[in-house]
Design a protein around this motif. Structure first.
Motif, PDB file in Angstrom:
ATOM      1  N   LEU A 187      -5.182 -10.212  31.490  1.00 53.37           N
ATOM      2  CA  LEU A 187      -6.409  -9.615  31.998  1.00 53.37           C
ATOM      3  C   LEU A 187      -7.615 -10.284  31.354  1.00 53.37           C
ATOM      4  O   LEU A 187      -7.492 -10.872  30.281  1.00 53.37           O
ATOM      5  CB  LEU A 187      -6.430  -8.116  31.680  1.00 53.37           C
ATOM      6  N   PRO A 188      -8.795 -10.197  31.995  1.00 57.75           N
ATOM      7  CA  PRO A 188     -10.002 -10.714  31.331  1.00 57.75           C
ATOM      8  C   PRO A 188     -10.210  -9.995  30.004  1.00 57.75           C
ATOM      9  O   PRO A 188      -9.735  -8.871  29.814  1.00 57.75           O
ATOM     10  CB  PRO A 188     -11.116 -10.360  32.306  1.00 57.75           C
ATOM     11  N   GLU A 189     -10.945 -10.632  29.111  1.00 58.22           N
ATOM     12  CA  GLU A 189     -11.143 -10.063  27.780  1.00 58.22           C
ATOM     13  C   GLU A 189     -11.795  -8.691  27.845  1.00 58.22           C
ATOM     14  O   GLU A 189     -11.451  -7.791  27.095  1.00 58.22           O
ATOM     15  CB  GLU A 189     -12.020 -11.013  26.980  1.00 58.22           C
ATOM     16  N   SER A 190     -12.738  -8.519  28.722  1.00 54.25           N
ATOM     17  CA  SER A 190     -13.342  -7.200  28.899  1.00 54.25           C
ATOM     18  C   SER A 190     -13.882  -7.109  30.310  1.00 54.25           C
ATOM     19  O   SER A 190     -14.251  -8.117  30.912  1.00 54.25           O
ATOM     20  CB  SER A 190     -14.468  -6.986  27.895  1.00 54.25           C
ATOM     21  N   PHE A 191     -13.890  -5.906  30.862  1.00 51.23           N
ATOM     22  CA  PHE A 191     -14.383  -5.724  32.219  1.00 51.23           C
ATOM     23  C   PHE A 191     -14.808  -4.281  32.403  1.00 51.23           C
ATOM     24  O   PHE A 191     -14.379  -3.397  31.660  1.00 51.23           O
ATOM     25  CB  PHE A 191     -13.335  -6.134  33.263  1.00 51.23           C
ATOM     26  N   THR A 192     -15.668  -4.035  33.373  1.00 52.64           N
ATOM     27  CA  THR A 192     -16.180  -2.679  33.581  1.00 52.64           C
ATOM     28  C   THR A 192     -15.915  -2.188  34.993  1.00 52.64           C
ATOM     29  O   THR A 192     -16.177  -1.038  35.299  1.00 52.64           O
ATOM     30  CB  THR A 192     -17.708  -2.640  33.351  1.00 52.64           C
ATOM     31  N   LEU A 209     -14.708   1.601  36.208  1.00 49.42           N
ATOM     32  CA  LEU A 209     -13.618   2.109  35.372  1.00 49.42           C
ATOM     33  C   LEU A 209     -13.734   3.606  35.099  1.00 49.42           C
ATOM     34  O   LEU A 209     -12.729   4.300  35.027  1.00 49.42           O
ATOM     35  CB  LEU A 209     -13.570   1.334  34.053  1.00 49.42           C
TER      36      LEU A 209
END
Lengths: 471, 471
Positions: A187-192, A209
């Motif tokens: 998964l991407p490092e962080s996502f919203t 999210l």
């Protein structure tokens, strides 16, 4: 933006050494000294613990604060521990200086670790040959993604987008989606947000999210997704994309190709940089400076500033030729030569006030055909009012100075005329430039100054010549 | 920021009427006409369907584009369907005009629906009496929250923060947290992080929503929370807070009181507005304009611009008094009066180039004690180089114009001197102002122009007087 001497937020930890910034916002000198010593001593332990661990933007600031030799040595010493993302935070010149010295293999290895938007940011400045060599060493999918982003025009949304995102089909349930995110490693490092797509990657909707977390497991994604009102075409200019973010308070937005297929996402942190850059650009252009950076050399800087000065030289010669029409009058009354720059200068200042307001209002879209006429009338009114105020002031001052009522009256009238001309030029010139598709920030100042200089000298010297001829 | 004529992103829907903007970014005139007609006809159905449903920023743009009478009528017609958030998107003058006409009961009812940051934004501009009357009508907790935010200084993080947030104790599991979010009705409208606090509201850490979604139900929150490296003190200036967001690419940050207790959150969308405002402020100050808005009246605008013009009048008089020292020389050689504005003007332009770069570098913290000396040397070098270039150009031009080698030589030398003076003034003056805690954007231009005017006139006329005296 200029109060540097206020204290910065201190990280709340017991280890006071963790804040590398001094009160004034620059990097603490004792920290710089320690880093310098560690580089000289090749103290890898210190560098890994205290430098490699820095946030990318802190490492960027550090790179900008140390000497060029130290920079290269530091990058070499850190090797694979050097976070290439820091290069997205430094001046272009420093970035190229470091990248040029790094072997392409090392860059390729490091690029593989980066988010695609950061990778593109670094790759786009390299020359064709180096770029191809680095791309060739990347895994196939990575290479294809980066090449696609690099194919979009410079400063487009496609260049700034990140190609890592989470996408799910509409018929999945919330439970399936959560399970997928728990199990998936890549998964991407962080996502919203997550995106909802059909099998051809056509974008169907977006789910934030927090919406997923509030919803029961059995609910289908398609029932909680919202329409994406603002999908961004990949070839849209980044500045326009930034305006959409600002207007609709977006955190991230889908970037789609010409067939409406999701190709990447644009996130607010990139957009913040764009907003900064664009405001920067307007300030620089209004000040008659181009795209220069603090690290540019003397010849580079000189070259970038000469064109503007050259244009100004021509307008100054034009103004001088207006003065030369009245040489005979000046010869008789030298006081005119003493006073004439006041009329021209005050007009220039008033004109630049109006122009600044107009250029900004155009840039922020606060000025359009609906209110232009009202604003023009307002500026004319302000010009008249300030013209009367400063006409009276300078009339009295000049009259007393040269003990001559005539001179006082003439300069008062000329001041009023020039303040009105300044107001009208200050608003009409940017409006016209914008109308014909030119950038008002670049060209307005020259034209406005030309108008105020010419009007200032002509009205003052012309009135004087006429008055002393008839009296 | 000024290319208004590019097409905007079109919402991808079948209903073309949904985009209220024309190609140039202003609101479509046919939509304005329809709204105007609907207001005149009191067509509530049309207004509810097509105006009340607009995004707050679109409604804000609409309010700015219609006539004052229409504004008030529209707000009255929409009644409780009017989204007060739109008022955070319009000029202060328009906001006050609308709020002043609304009954306090209606404002109180509408304020209750808003996020606390938007509520504070509207309340802070009201006069004390109205504000108290509105607050008195709000529920107790709401009132306490808003009052607390209003107690923080203007432009502080505490004023801009949102007091709605999700906070959980560290010993909860991910499962418990998700269940809580599924069941709890009273959550903020949207959020991207949850905060971990102890029973006294002391902030322990932050968990991003994607972290929660990736983690198994039985895992404890404290094991996945991360330390908040950048908690923002509520009394920190909003500009400084914005810099932290930018530097560390934050999406939201905790705002804490003096005891480290969580009192609110600051989100990136507010920060984007702050960044815009601050860049705006610098542009306006460099242009010699204060805090004015497009909707200000003529007397208001005039009053805000007079101080700057007054200061400039004094420096212009100073420059004039320098010229008057050389009246005798000018009387003999009128060509000097014709040419002297060129030397002064070119110096002013070169000085403002250097000044613009310096002011921006200071504002963005790119210029500090480590590189100041290097930048000073660079600017001096650029001044020397451009001085030589333009000295030669104007020397030849003036020599040919007046058919006099002496005049050519004198103006060339004066131009070189003034370009050097401009470069040094352009960098040293902002640096000194910053050093003593003054805002370089406000005051630099006056001082730089004074230096270039005085040096320009003095060097040119002084050199001429000396040369023709000895030759």
């Amino acid at each position: 933006m200029t109060e540097l001497d206020e204290s910065r937020a201190k990280p709340q930890t017991d280890d006071v050494d963790e804040d590398i910034y001094a009160e004034n916002g620059s990097i603490r000198s004792d920290f710089l000294a320690m880093v310098g010593a560690a580089i000289a001593d090749r103290d890898l332990l210190f560098l890994r613990q205290n430098v490699a661990s820095l946030h990318e933007s802190e490492l960027g600031d550090l790179l900008e604060s140390i000497l060029p030799d130290q920079r290269l040595a530091l990058v070499k010493l850190l090797g694979n521990d050097f976070d290439l993302t820091a290069l997205t935070e430094v001046d272009e010149a420093i970035r190229l200086e470091i990248v040029d010295q790094m072997p392409n293999e090392q860059i390729a290895a490091a690029i593989g670790e980066l988010d695609s938007d950061d990778a593109v940011y670094i790759l786009e400045d390299l020359d064709q040959e180096d770029r191809e060599e680095i791309l060739a060493q990347l895994p196939f999918t990575e290479r294809v993604r980066l090449r696609r982003a690099l194919d979009y025009p410079e400063s487009s949304a496609g260049r700034r987008m990140q190609t890592e995102f989470v996408a799910v089909p509409p018929f999945w349930t919330v439970g399936q989606t959560i399970d997928y995110m728990r199990d998936e490693e890549d998964l991407p490092e962080s996502f919203t947000q997550i995106f909802v797509i059909d099998p051809t990657f056509k974008l169907l909707g977006i789910v934030d999210l927090d919406r997923i977390l509030r919803t029961k497991r059995q609910v289908k994604i398609e029932t909680i997704m919202r329409e994406t009102n603002y999908p961004i075409p990949a070839d849209m200019d980044q500045e326009e994309a930034a305006q959409l973010f600002e207007q609709y308070d977006l955190l991230s937005a889908a970037v789609v190709d010409e067939n409406g297929r999701l190709v990447g996402i644009l996130t607010i942190d990139d957009v913040v940089d764009v907003i900064q850059e664009e405001a920067e650009e307007d300030i620089m252009r209004l000040g008659g400076v181009g795209d220069e950076e603090l690290s540019d050399t003397i010849p580079e800087t000189s070259r970038s500033r000469v064109p503007w000065l050259l244009v100004n030289l021509l307008t100054a010669l034009l103004a001088a030729s207006v003065i030369s029409l009245f040489e005979a009058t000046i010869e008789q009354i030298v006081a005119l030569a003493v006073l004439m720059p006041i009329v021209a200068g005050m007009g220039g200042n008033a004109g630049s006030q109006t122009m600044t307001v107009t250029v900004r209002a155009l840039a922020t879209r606060n000025l359009d055909i609906y209110n232009a006429w009202r604003v023009v009338r307002r500026e004319a009114g302000v010009g008249l009012l300030n013209g009367i105020i400063f006409g009276i002031l300078i009339g009295i001052a000049a009259g007393l100075w040269f003990q001559d009522v005539n001179i006082g009256g003439i300069i008062a009238a000329a001041m009023l005329i020039n303040m009105m001309a300044a107001a009208l030029a200050g608003i009409m010139i940017p409006l016209l430039l914008d109308k014909v598709g030119a950038d008002p920030a670049v060209a307005s100042a020259v034209f406005v100054t030309t108008v105020t200089d010419v009007t200032g000298f002509f009205s003052f010297l012309g009135l004087a010549t006429w008055w002393f001829a008839i009296s």
